[in-house]
Motif scaffolding. Sequence first.
Motif, mmCIF file in Angstrom:
data_model
loop_
_atom_site.group_PDB
_atom_site.id
_atom_site.type_symbol
_atom_site.label_atom_id
_atom_site.label_comp_id
_atom_site.label_asym_id
_atom_site.label_seq_id
_atom_site.Cartn_x
_atom_site.Cartn_y
_atom_site.Cartn_z
ATOM 1 N N ASN A 80 0.840 -1.191 0.000
ATOM 2 C CA ASN A 80 0.000 0.000 0.000
ATOM 3 C C ASN A 80 0.883 1.252 0.000
ATOM 4 O O ASN A 80 0.672 2.176 -0.790
ATOM 5 N N ASP A 81 1.903 1.274 0.858
ATOM 6 C CA ASP A 81 2.838 2.407 0.889
ATOM 7 C C ASP A 81 3.513 2.581 -0.465
ATOM 8 O O ASP A 81 3.664 3.695 -0.965
ATOM 9 N N HIS A 82 3.924 1.455 -1.032
ATOM 10 C CA HIS A 82 4.614 1.516 -2.329
ATOM 11 C C HIS A 82 3.694 2.114 -3.394
ATOM 12 O O HIS A 82 4.086 2.996 -4.157
ATOM 13 N N MET A 83 2.447 1.637 -3.427
ATOM 14 C CA MET A 83 1.551 2.068 -4.498
ATOM 15 C C MET A 83 1.079 3.493 -4.320
ATOM 16 O O MET A 83 0.668 4.136 -5.275
ATOM 17 N N SER A 84 1.173 3.984 -3.085
ATOM 18 C CA SER A 84 0.831 5.399 -2.917
ATOM 19 C C SER A 84 2.092 6.265 -2.865
ATOM 20 O O SER A 84 2.051 7.414 -2.446
ATOM 21 N N GLY A 85 3.218 5.685 -3.300
ATOM 22 C CA GLY A 85 4.453 6.473 -3.434
ATOM 23 C C GLY A 85 5.150 6.790 -2.127
ATOM 24 O O GLY A 85 5.955 7.715 -2.045
ATOM 25 N N ASN A 86 4.846 6.034 -1.073
ATOM 26 C CA ASN A 86 5.444 6.339 0.231
ATOM 27 C C ASN A 86 6.331 5.230 0.774
ATOM 28 O O ASN A 86 6.523 5.131 1.987
ATOM 29 N N LEU A 87 6.847 4.369 -0.084
ATOM 30 C CA LEU A 87 7.650 3.252 0.416
ATOM 31 C C LEU A 87 8.909 3.790 1.097
ATOM 32 O O LEU A 87 9.603 4.648 0.554
ATOM 33 N N ALA A 88 9.191 3.270 2.304
ATOM 34 C CA ALA A 88 10.376 3.709 3.045
ATOM 35 C C ALA A 88 11.634 3.253 2.306
ATOM 36 O O ALA A 88 11.580 2.356 1.462
ATOM 37 N N ASN A 127 14.202 4.046 -8.002
ATOM 38 C CA ASN A 127 14.535 4.240 -6.588
ATOM 39 C C ASN A 127 15.898 4.899 -6.385
ATOM 40 O O ASN A 127 16.312 5.119 -5.253
ATOM 41 N N GLY A 128 16.632 5.130 -7.469
ATOM 42 C CA GLY A 128 17.935 5.772 -7.343
ATOM 43 C C GLY A 128 19.108 4.809 -7.353
ATOM 44 O O GLY A 128 20.246 5.200 -7.102
ATOM 45 N N GLY A 129 18.857 3.536 -7.635
ATOM 46 C CA GLY A 129 19.938 2.559 -7.714
ATOM 47 C C GLY A 129 20.415 2.364 -9.136
ATOM 48 O O GLY A 129 19.832 2.906 -10.075
ATOM 49 N N SER A 130 21.498 1.596 -9.307
ATOM 50 C CA SER A 130 22.002 1.271 -10.642
ATOM 51 C C SER A 130 21.851 -0.223 -10.867
ATOM 52 O O SER A 130 21.952 -1.009 -9.928
ATOM 53 N N VAL A 131 21.633 -0.613 -12.118
ATOM 54 C CA VAL A 131 21.483 -2.024 -12.450
ATOM 55 C C VAL A 131 22.496 -2.403 -13.512
ATOM 56 O O VAL A 131 22.704 -1.655 -14.469
ATOM 57 N N PHE A 132 23.160 -3.530 -13.316
ATOM 58 C CA PHE A 132 24.040 -4.039 -14.362
ATOM 59 C C PHE A 132 23.630 -5.469 -14.706
ATOM 60 O O PHE A 132 23.488 -6.314 -13.818
#
Lengths: 247, 479
Positions: free
Chosen positions: A202-210, B78-83
Amino acid sequence: MTDRAKFIANVTSALGRTEVIAPPRDESTAAFDDVETARAVADRALADAASNAVELTDRMAEAASTIGWKVHRVSNPENAADIVANICDQKGATSVLRSTHDVLDEINVDAAVTSSGAKLGVTEHSGDNNETKITESKSAAFSADIGITGADYAIAETGTIVLHPRSGLSRLVSLAPPTHIAVLRPTEIIDSLDELFAHERNDHMSGNLAGSMNLISGPSKTADIEGTTVTGIHGPLEVHLIILEND
Amino acid sequence: MKPLTTSFRTKAAETMVDEQVLQSLEHVYTGFFKGRLEAAGNTDNWEELRDKGKAIKDHTIAHLDYYLGQLADNVEKNGGSVFFAADAAEARKYVLDLAHARNIKTVIKSKSMVSEEMALAQALIDDGIEAVETDLGEYIIQLSDETPYHLIAPAVHKSRKEVAELLDDNYVEGDPVPDATELTMMAREKLRGVFERADMSVTGVNFAVAESGSITLVTNEGNGRMSTTVPRVHVAVMGMEKIIPSIQDLSTMLRILIRSATGQRISSYVTMVNGPRKSDEEEGPEEFHLVIMDNGRQKLLADEQMRESLNCIRCGACLNACPVYRKVGGHAYGWVYPGPIGAIVTPVLTGLKDAANLPAASSLCGACHDACPVKINMPRMLLELRYRTAEGKTDKDERTSTTRERTVWKAWRIGMMGRKRFDIGARLSRLFLRPMARNGWLKKAPPPISGWTSTRDFPLVSSSSLKARLNKRSKKAKS
């Protein structure tokens, strides 16, 4: 062709196809559920936590003590503070670190720690987390005797506490010191891993994933030498769970 | 890691007479195997969970290209890199180049079988970088310059005395051997300093979640948490099959993985990493890199008979259940993955011809299939690989059987297919082989079956056939 395009093209052809197709709906995975489904599970979990607090607390306490938490059930903040002070005394702690969880203010943990003569630090940069600050706080965590946190959630199924590292809650405070004390409110206890990951989705889908999440279930342990279980290989040797129940 | 699969017979024979190792291997049964049985027994919906786990993996592998793309997009978001590394050499080069570019001095490694495929720790050391294994078992193995013996218990074959010789600087032969707690505390002391100064970590991945670009690490020791906390650069390496679609699938997968691996309901630590640290966090790696490796896995994927092996979640349950693994040990299998699953993936990944003894080393008892949390039908695949070594189904080069062997079996088949031929064969064997036997067994047979009796006795046909005896009986009855 990039490494990625080439790699994925190989996988597609190994699957006997010529192009990537979107997977058809499959009930086995939750990936096709919409955000409402995850939210419904998450909301229900919180409602249950409030209404079933007594039952969940019993199950949590039992599961936690089986996996090595020293569980203390207390009925008021003063008793919780006494337990913290006692642990500090027993350990002869000189340096204690704490997170900024509200529940620690509620039990007035600062007074409890300082009354035992230990120095108290709070893991909070107040937004000023430059490299020097981070290095300093790392070495403070590695030399601390006790780390104290609240819990963001707890899972009755497994006796787990859940922490989402953030400003005011360092990743190290529950890991580097040889003793960890977690203070838990019954309303934070959810039934099982299903509800936890519904929350996360739910957090992920609402853009709030820690940024990250840690599930902590007892002390650090290993059985790598002749199968003998020993606690405290890298993380805490001793973990206390204080459950602050209402009067 | 270079495969040494051709030496299976010698290595296995060594272990089978090594009392100390055999005794250490007992723990695999009494600890892990029984622990899993008990944990499964205490879980009401255990079979349902296994079916669900299998369904999740079947679905993911059938659409692996899609989920790989989704995973990579989300890690980057998310700001990571993938190889994406086609093989171990490419993956190794990426990590080494990154370490040099970031001026890395100390790398802490968390347990990862993929990094064993890459032989990464040694490559870092050869390049002048301190690289320390931090899982206690792996650390012991690194100190004794060996390879892991088991998927989740790398040093399971080591006695306490051997560990003391490696860990205790003051230990002298003849001293009382320190207990497991004392030895573990010595390792804690040694590794704490390493953790504190580490500027890069390399971990494996238990599950990568495609929809969120997350990776999940399961450890009891806490080295996985140290690795995702202290260093400024975190590199996670994974085989391309380690994906699941949804965050919510984690509850099922964690339940079956952990119970199957150690018999616990949950491990001490489960860590989920969703990219590098957020700007307001107290600490955590500034950089997150995910290396996704193929290294021959597309051969498993393209091969419909073998594809199921990509469902493996590396719990080690099939090793613990396997009566052969428990006698020949982990090193006999000659590459990264031992036990039944190793006997399936190693031949495909490194070459069946050299590894032909691996699928042969099974009693086909099915204990691995029963133990597998995602119900991989290992006996079926072991038989398929045996078939290929005998008949060379997909590629003549896979065939290891000799012309003589095939001729004998062909003759056997012809002989068994007709009444007359069978009778003649039985009569011939009665005539020529019986005089050579002792107590009903042929200990040393002449060619072409001399190969058979070099490792086992050959059973004999009885002095008269069943048909003859029945005929005699019915004659008697009539008279």
